[in-house]
Enzyme design. Structure first.
Site, mmCIF file in Angstrom:
data_model
loop_
_atom_site.group_PDB
_atom_site.id
_atom_site.type_symbol
_atom_site.label_atom_id
_atom_site.label_comp_id
_atom_site.label_asym_id
_atom_site.label_seq_id
_atom_site.Cartn_x
_atom_site.Cartn_y
_atom_site.Cartn_z
ATOM 1 N N ASP A 35 0.862 -1.158 0.000
ATOM 2 C CA ASP A 35 0.000 0.000 0.000
ATOM 3 C C ASP A 35 0.916 1.230 0.000
ATOM 4 O OD1 ASP A 35 -2.404 1.613 0.491
ATOM 5 O OD2 ASP A 35 -1.588 1.851 2.513
ATOM 6 N N ASP A 93 -0.041 5.160 0.952
ATOM 7 C CA ASP A 93 -0.194 6.116 2.038
ATOM 8 C C ASP A 93 -0.362 5.405 3.377
ATOM 9 O OD1 ASP A 93 -0.340 8.721 3.056
ATOM 10 O OD2 ASP A 93 -2.510 8.622 3.133
ATOM 11 N N ASP A 113 -1.219 -0.617 6.287
ATOM 12 C CA ASP A 113 -1.430 0.033 7.573
ATOM 13 C C ASP A 113 -2.899 0.081 7.963
ATOM 14 O OD1 ASP A 113 -2.328 3.316 7.141
ATOM 15 O OD2 ASP A 113 -1.843 2.062 5.426
ATOM 16 N N LYS A 173 -10.281 -1.944 -2.126
ATOM 17 C CA LYS A 173 -10.111 -2.603 -0.831
ATOM 18 C C LYS A 173 -11.310 -2.248 0.063
ATOM 19 C CE LYS A 173 -5.195 -1.443 -1.305
ATOM 20 N NZ LYS A 173 -4.070 -0.662 -0.724
ATOM 21 N N THR A 205 -2.444 0.966 -4.510
ATOM 22 C CA THR A 205 -3.011 2.093 -3.782
ATOM 23 C C THR A 205 -4.476 2.333 -4.119
ATOM 24 O OG1 THR A 205 -2.806 4.488 -3.404
ATOM 25 C CG2 THR A 205 -2.149 3.671 -5.568
ATOM 26 N N SER A 206 -5.198 2.915 -3.173
ATOM 27 C CA SER A 206 -6.590 3.294 -3.407
ATOM 28 C C SER A 206 -6.699 4.656 -4.075
ATOM 29 C CB SER A 206 -7.366 3.307 -2.085
ATOM 30 O OG SER A 206 -7.426 2.008 -1.535
#
Length: 216
Positions: free
Chosen positions: A11, A13, A162, A137, A106-107
């Site tokens: 991931d 951030d 995270d 996700k 990443t989102s």
């Protein structure tokens, strides 16, 4: 504990970089522009989800495309103004890995993800962003796509996350999960291994893949 893998999926951030201050600034400004009350805004989970899903929770469907473009613009513009920085251990850990052994998942949209990564000098060979998927996700789709792009069996991949939603996605994809307690308390994170951040880990590249160990 040593984890053996053929591919490492990160991931962005909260895992490689932090942009929490930027996210808070930009989304707060965005919410004011669209007349969203603090109460309504506070009920929505921001972290680890695609912007389009967050916006859809707050606004009518016909407004969503314009509103998503607006928050993306605010976040991209904020990057040069202290909007992103590397988390501890990121540089050393990634530098130990061959480019074909890892990906960023990443989102964020590709435009925003590339802006943040470029600002800190991270240039992944493989990047999976919100633009590449239909379900974000905690659905496993983003991580399964990353494994497919790298040509690796999902069972031989390790996910670094995270956020609970990202860890759930990794588990659903059948991957080993490593949680970083950078944005959530360790007891809130359900993973095969929980550490403070990437500085707690070392990576050894072998003919068989990568061995990930906890530093003493």
């Amino acid at each position: 504990m040593t984890i053996h893998a053929q591919a490492l999926l990160f991931d962005n951030d909260g895992t490689l970089v932090s942009s929490l201050g930027s996210v808070e600034r930009c989304w707060t400004r965005w919410a004011r522009e669209y007349g969203i009350t603090a109460e309504a805004f506070g009920r929505v989970e921001l972290h680890g989800r695609p912007a389009a899903e967050i916006v859809a929770d707050l606004l009518p469907a016909h407004v969503v495309p314009e509103a998503v473009a607006r928050v993306e613009q605010l976040e991209v513009e904020d990057v040069p103004h202290g909007g992103v920085w590397l988390l501890p251990g990121t540089r050393d850990f990634l530098d130990a890995l061959p480019a074909e052994r890892w990906a960023v998942v990443t989102s964020a949209t590709r435009r925003l993800a590339e802006a943040r990564l470029d600002a800190v000098g991270i240039l992944p060979k493989t990047l999976i962003a919100a633009d590449d998927i239909t379900r974000g996700k905690p659905d496993p789709e983003p991580y399964l796509l990353a494994a497919r792009r790298l040509g690796v069996d999902p069972a031989r991949c390790v996910v670094f996350e995270d956020a609970p939603a990202g860890l759930q996605a990794g588990r659903a994809a059948g991957m080993t999960t490593v949680a970083l307690a950078t944005t959530h308390r360790a007891e809130e994170l359900d993973a095969d291994l929980v550490v403070e951040d990437l500085s707690a880990l070392s990576a050894l590249v072998t003919d068989a893949g990568v061995e990930i160990s906890v530093r003493r």
